[in-house]
Design a protein around this motif. Sequence first.
Motif, PDB file in Angstrom:
ATOM      1  N   VAL A  57       0.826  -1.206   0.000  1.00 24.89           N
ATOM      2  CA  VAL A  57       0.000   0.000   0.000  1.00 24.89           C
ATOM      3  C   VAL A  57       0.858   1.253   0.000  1.00 24.89           C
ATOM      4  O   VAL A  57       0.581   2.208  -0.731  1.00 24.89           O
ATOM      5  N   PHE A  58       1.928   1.246   0.787  1.00 23.43           N
ATOM      6  CA  PHE A  58       2.750   2.439   0.977  1.00 23.43           C
ATOM      7  C   PHE A  58       3.925   2.478   0.007  1.00 23.43           C
ATOM      8  O   PHE A  58       4.325   1.455  -0.558  1.00 23.43           O
ATOM      9  N   ALA A  59       4.497   3.668  -0.140  1.00 26.06           N
ATOM     10  CA  ALA A  59       5.627   3.876  -1.037  1.00 26.06           C
ATOM     11  C   ALA A  59       6.927   3.592  -0.297  1.00 26.06           C
ATOM     12  O   ALA A  59       7.751   4.492  -0.079  1.00 26.06           O
ATOM     13  N   LEU A  60       7.093   2.352   0.093  1.00 28.87           N
ATOM     14  CA  LEU A  60       8.338   1.908   0.715  1.00 28.87           C
ATOM     15  C   LEU A  60       8.522   0.428   0.432  1.00 28.87           C
ATOM     16  O   LEU A  60       7.588  -0.272   0.039  1.00 28.87           O
ATOM     17  N   ASP A  61       9.743  -0.027   0.601  1.00 28.16           N
ATOM     18  CA  ASP A  61      10.073  -1.430   0.390  1.00 28.16           C
ATOM     19  C   ASP A  61      10.642  -2.012   1.669  1.00 28.16           C
ATOM     20  O   ASP A  61      11.359  -1.330   2.411  1.00 28.16           O
ATOM     21  N   ILE A  62      10.330  -3.282   1.903  1.00 29.58           N
ATOM     22  CA  ILE A  62      10.864  -3.990   3.068  1.00 29.58           C
ATOM     23  C   ILE A  62      12.114  -4.744   2.636  1.00 29.58           C
ATOM     24  O   ILE A  62      12.051  -5.651   1.807  1.00 29.58           O
ATOM     25  N   SER A  79      10.473   5.375  -0.537  1.00 27.46           N
ATOM     26  CA  SER A  79      10.431   5.835  -1.935  1.00 27.46           C
ATOM     27  C   SER A  79       9.202   6.707  -2.146  1.00 27.46           C
ATOM     28  O   SER A  79       8.301   6.361  -2.916  1.00 27.46           O
ATOM     29  N   PRO A  80       9.128   7.870  -1.460  1.00 22.16           N
ATOM     30  CA  PRO A  80       7.927   8.706  -1.553  1.00 22.16           C
ATOM     31  C   PRO A  80       7.628   9.207  -2.960  1.00 22.16           C
ATOM     32  O   PRO A  80       6.480   9.506  -3.282  1.00 22.16           O
ATOM     33  N   ASP A  81       8.656   9.263  -3.818  1.00 23.93           N
ATOM     34  CA  ASP A  81       8.422   9.704  -5.202  1.00 23.93           C
ATOM     35  C   ASP A  81       7.566   8.721  -5.989  1.00 23.93           C
ATOM     36  O   ASP A  81       7.024   9.074  -7.048  1.00 23.93           O
ATOM     37  N   ASP A  82       7.438   7.487  -5.486  1.00 22.03           N
ATOM     38  CA  ASP A  82       6.631   6.488  -6.197  1.00 22.03           C
ATOM     39  C   ASP A  82       5.159   6.879  -6.269  1.00 22.03           C
ATOM     40  O   ASP A  82       4.437   6.413  -7.162  1.00 22.03           O
ATOM     41  N   LEU A  92      -6.542   6.810  -4.111  1.00 26.31           N
ATOM     42  CA  LEU A  92      -7.724   6.454  -3.328  1.00 26.31           C
ATOM     43  C   LEU A  92      -7.860   4.937  -3.202  1.00 26.31           C
ATOM     44  O   LEU A  92      -8.252   4.431  -2.147  1.00 26.31           O
ATOM     45  N   GLU A  93      -7.533   4.212  -4.266  1.00 27.93           N
ATOM     46  CA  GLU A  93      -7.599   2.749  -4.211  1.00 27.93           C
ATOM     47  C   GLU A  93      -6.638   2.211  -3.152  1.00 27.93           C
ATOM     48  O   GLU A  93      -6.988   1.322  -2.367  1.00 27.93           O
ATOM     49  N   HIS A  94      -5.416   2.759  -3.135  1.00 31.89           N
ATOM     50  CA  HIS A  94      -4.432   2.312  -2.142  1.00 31.89           C
ATOM     51  C   HIS A  94      -4.932   2.593  -0.729  1.00 31.89           C
ATOM     52  O   HIS A  94      -4.880   1.723   0.146  1.00 31.89           O
ATOM     53  N   ARG A 132       0.401  10.823   2.871  1.00 33.97           N
ATOM     54  CA  ARG A 132       0.476   9.785   3.897  1.00 33.97           C
ATOM     55  C   ARG A 132       1.113   8.507   3.360  1.00 33.97           C
ATOM     56  O   ARG A 132       1.852   7.820   4.087  1.00 33.97           O
ATOM     57  N   LEU A 133       0.840   8.170   2.110  1.00 35.03           N
ATOM     58  CA  LEU A 133       1.360   6.928   1.539  1.00 35.03           C
ATOM     59  C   LEU A 133       2.880   6.943   1.395  1.00 35.03           C
ATOM     60  O   LEU A 133       3.495   5.885   1.241  1.00 35.03           O
ATOM     61  N   GLY A 134       3.481   8.112   1.434  1.00 45.15           N
ATOM     62  CA  GLY A 134       4.935   8.204   1.344  1.00 45.15           C
ATOM     63  C   GLY A 134       5.603   8.484   2.675  1.00 45.15           C
ATOM     64  O   GLY A 134       6.795   8.778   2.722  1.00 45.15           O
ATOM     65  N   ASP A 135       4.861   8.370   3.756  1.00 43.60           N
ATOM     66  CA  ASP A 135       5.342   8.784   5.073  1.00 43.60           C
ATOM     67  C   ASP A 135       5.571   7.578   5.979  1.00 43.60           C
ATOM     68  O   ASP A 135       4.671   6.752   6.168  1.00 43.60           O
TER      69      ASP A 135
END
Length: 319
Positions: A57-62, A79-82, A92-94, A132-135
């Motif tokens: 969901v979020f713009a980060l990788d584990i 990776s907030p630029d994603d 909105l879907e995410h 929020r998705l990049g935070d």
Amino acid sequence: MPRPRAEQISVADTPYYHVISRCVRRTFLCGEDRQTGRNYEHRRGWIEERIRLLSSVFALDIAAYAVMANHYHLVVKLSPDDVIPLTDDKVLEHWCCLYKGAPLAQRYMDGQDLCDAELRVVARYAETYRARLGDLSWFMKCLNEPIASQANREDKCTGHFWESRFKSYPLDTEEAVLTCMAYVDLNPIRAAIADTPETSKYTSVRERIQQRFNLADAIKNQTEQKTLNNFTLPLKPLLGFEERIHRGFQRGVLFCLEDYLTLVDETGRITRRGKRGAITPNLLPILERLNLDPDRWCERATAFEETYGDYRKKRRRAA
């Protein structure tokens, strides 16, 4: 005085962070409590499922994770630029995978006709969700709060489940990233609750070796616990390894996956002062234990990283 989280995290300086979150009083609220005999082992599964679903969901990788009895570790790449190229609909879907969203956003997602003024409000909601998705703090909020609620419902109590806000430490070199990943993956071995990386439950190294995660079961379990709204995204794989430097953006960890597994295995054989566990020195090397020759392993690793790349392509096409 503690510094605000926004001042501690700078993606421009370093995208990698080691994140730690502990249970309150460091008691055994996730594993087995030896004093009372109660077993909370299943809660480690809750946390692992939540980590993996939220990464999609979020713009980060584990890059690495390990869920222990009273705390967990993450190595994340932000990776907030994603989220910048994503359309408002995709944002909105995410977000609606986790929450219903504002009533107006719900009406928009249901396909209802909205006037221009209402559409402008929806667009503002989308921009809020995009941020929020990049935070990292929002990622941790969406991870820890539902787990705390689940545990309190199960224990029929209220109050804090987590000791405090999560702690995050920047990893500003490739060596720091690899060292921290190996440290995280070896946590169960150092705690003497696992003998080898491939048998370390609730860790990223075990997932990399098995190369599978049951998305359907994770969604079912989290939905039954009412911690998801309507999860429709594909599962994002763990952050991949890129053996070579190439032109353009370097997405994965600059290391070979085969070499990383060897690094973890060899490091785990070293006895550390103050730590109970270590890999038995007379065990075969990890690739031999897994009955994999280097060529076969390279083929599997390449397929894994191609899957990772396909996920990125799907997201770009959707945007």
